[in-house]
Scaffold this active site. Structure first.
Site, PDB file in Angstrom:
ATOM      1  N   HIS A 167     -14.245  -1.356   9.382  1.00 43.00           N
ATOM      2  CA  HIS A 167     -14.213  -2.211   8.196  1.00 43.00           C
ATOM      3  C   HIS A 167     -12.853  -2.891   8.040  1.00 43.00           C
ATOM      4  CE1 HIS A 167     -12.290   1.478   6.548  1.00 43.00           C
ATOM      5  NE2 HIS A 167     -13.027   1.993   7.499  1.00 43.00           N
ATOM      6  N   GLU A 215       4.665   0.790  -7.242  1.00 47.16           N
ATOM      7  CA  GLU A 215       3.510   1.474  -7.856  1.00 47.16           C
ATOM      8  C   GLU A 215       2.551   0.410  -8.357  1.00 47.16           C
ATOM      9  OE1 GLU A 215       3.010   4.744  -9.609  1.00 47.16           O
ATOM     10  OE2 GLU A 215       4.475   5.762  -8.325  1.00 47.16           O
ATOM     11  N   PHE A 263      -7.799   9.239   8.931  1.00 49.69           N
ATOM     12  CA  PHE A 263      -7.419   9.745   7.608  1.00 49.69           C
ATOM     13  C   PHE A 263      -8.639   9.662   6.695  1.00 49.69           C
ATOM     14  CE2 PHE A 263      -7.197   5.834   5.049  1.00 49.69           C
ATOM     15  CZ  PHE A 263      -7.208   4.868   6.034  1.00 49.69           C
ATOM     16  N   GLY A 264      -8.461  10.118   5.469  1.00 50.40           N
ATOM     17  CA  GLY A 264      -9.500   9.976   4.447  1.00 50.40           C
ATOM     18  C   GLY A 264     -10.835  10.537   4.913  1.00 50.40           C
ATOM     19  N   ASP A 297      -8.486  -3.032  -0.635  1.00 51.91           N
ATOM     20  CA  ASP A 297      -9.142  -1.883  -1.236  1.00 51.91           C
ATOM     21  C   ASP A 297     -10.347  -1.547  -0.380  1.00 51.91           C
ATOM     22  OD1 ASP A 297      -8.859  -0.021  -3.412  1.00 51.91           O
ATOM     23  OD2 ASP A 297     -10.826  -0.706  -4.059  1.00 51.91           O
ATOM     24  N   SER A 298     -10.543  -0.260  -0.187  1.00 55.27           N
ATOM     25  CA  SER A 298     -11.627   0.201   0.677  1.00 55.27           C
ATOM     26  C   SER A 298     -12.433   1.255  -0.064  1.00 55.27           C
ATOM     27  CB  SER A 298     -11.060   0.840   1.955  1.00 55.27           C
ATOM     28  OG  SER A 298     -10.288  -0.082   2.665  1.00 55.27           O
ATOM     29  N   ASP A 337     -12.611   9.697   7.447  1.00 56.63           N
ATOM     30  CA  ASP A 337     -12.914   9.516   8.882  1.00 56.63           C
ATOM     31  C   ASP A 337     -13.641  10.716   9.509  1.00 56.63           C
ATOM     32  OD1 ASP A 337     -12.012   6.928   9.090  1.00 56.63           O
ATOM     33  OD2 ASP A 337     -10.010   7.480   9.757  1.00 56.63           O
ATOM     34  N   THR A 387       0.854  -1.186   0.000  1.00 53.07           N
ATOM     35  CA  THR A 387       0.000   0.000   0.000  1.00 53.07           C
ATOM     36  C   THR A 387       0.886   1.231   0.000  1.00 53.07           C
ATOM     37  OG1 THR A 387      -1.671   1.264   1.238  1.00 53.07           O
ATOM     38  CG2 THR A 387      -0.160  -0.036   2.556  1.00 53.07           C
ATOM     39  N   LYS A 408      -2.933   3.232   6.648  1.00 49.26           N
ATOM     40  CA  LYS A 408      -3.417   1.845   6.584  1.00 49.26           C
ATOM     41  C   LYS A 408      -2.399   0.913   7.234  1.00 49.26           C
ATOM     42  CE  LYS A 408      -6.120   1.640   2.257  1.00 49.26           C
ATOM     43  NZ  LYS A 408      -6.176   0.911   0.967  1.00 49.26           N
TER      44      LYS A 408
END
Ligand code: ITT
Length: 197
Positions: free
Chosen positions: A180, A38, A151-152, A76-77, A154, A7, A12
């Site tokens: 999750h 990558e 993060f993201g 993947d989320s 949240d 990742t 994460k």
């Protein structure tokens, strides 16, 4: 077991490390020749296809290196919002990077429901097989951005299993317990260490 997490997202890695260390595993970010590999995320696919694609790409990249025998994890989320018919879902990363959290808050019609869920599919390459685990965290989208942790998405996601705070207002331990990612990784861990009969 030592698990290498393919990742580019360090948040994460630290969440996975916390979750899996309680289950007897050590997690490090996968680096090949010191670099984060990558990986291409196939677009317009479900998150399961993306997770499996990422773990297979990572596996291909370690063949012929000293990491060839490693256990590799990718996941993947996505955030699926009911009133937006599951959007942004598999496009969560792109949407966060373009319209951002405030853009999402503006997209939800003020009178509509705010139900949403986070989903994670974790895929692990282990001894020639790919094992997958699924984790879902149901909740609602908040009316305001709140919280500096995580993060993201949240700061706009309030899980039903919590106490009314956004994930951005929770410590990583509190979040991982109900998240999750926590659920998907626990499932994968059970497949790696089946209970002895
Ligand atoms: P990798 O693909 O390199 O693993 P990424 O950050 O691109 O990292 P995803 O595609 O899985 O990861 O994430 C999709 C989006 O969902 C992205 O915008 C993330 O910030 C967000 N996201 C993923 N997990 C999250 C979580 O636990 N809390 C909040 N947002 C999350």
């Amino acid at each position: 077991m030592r698990i290498l997490f393919a990742t580019g997202n360090k948040h994460k890695v630290s969440e996975a490390s916390e979750i899996l260390s309680h289950l007897g595993h050590e997690v490090d970010q996968l680096l090949i020749h010191g670099q984060v590999p990558e990986l291409i995320e196939p677009q317009a696919e479900g998150i399961e296809e993306v997770a499996i694609s990422k773990v297979m790409q990572a596996r291909d990249l370690v063949i012929g290196t000293e990491l060839e025998d490693s256990i590799i994890l990718a996941e993947d989320s996505g955030l699926f919002i009911d009133s937006l018919r599951g959007f942004p879902g598999p496009f969560s990363s792109y949407v966060e990077g373009t319209i951002g959290l405030s853009g999402i808050l503006h997209l939800i019609p003020p009178e509509s429901g705010r139900e949403a869920e986070f989903r994670t599919i974790a895929a692990v390459y282990f001894e020639g097989e790919i094992l997958t685990g699924t984790g879902i965290c149901s909740g609602v989208i908040s009316r305001e951005i709140s919280g500096e942790m995580g993060f993201g998405y949240d700061p706009i996601f309030i899980p039903h299993d919590g106490d009314g705070r956004t994930c951005g207002e929770m410590s990583s331990t509190e979040k991982s317990y109900i998240s999750h990612r926590g659920r998907a990784l626990k499932e994968v861990s059970e497949l790696l260490n089946p209970p002895s009969k």
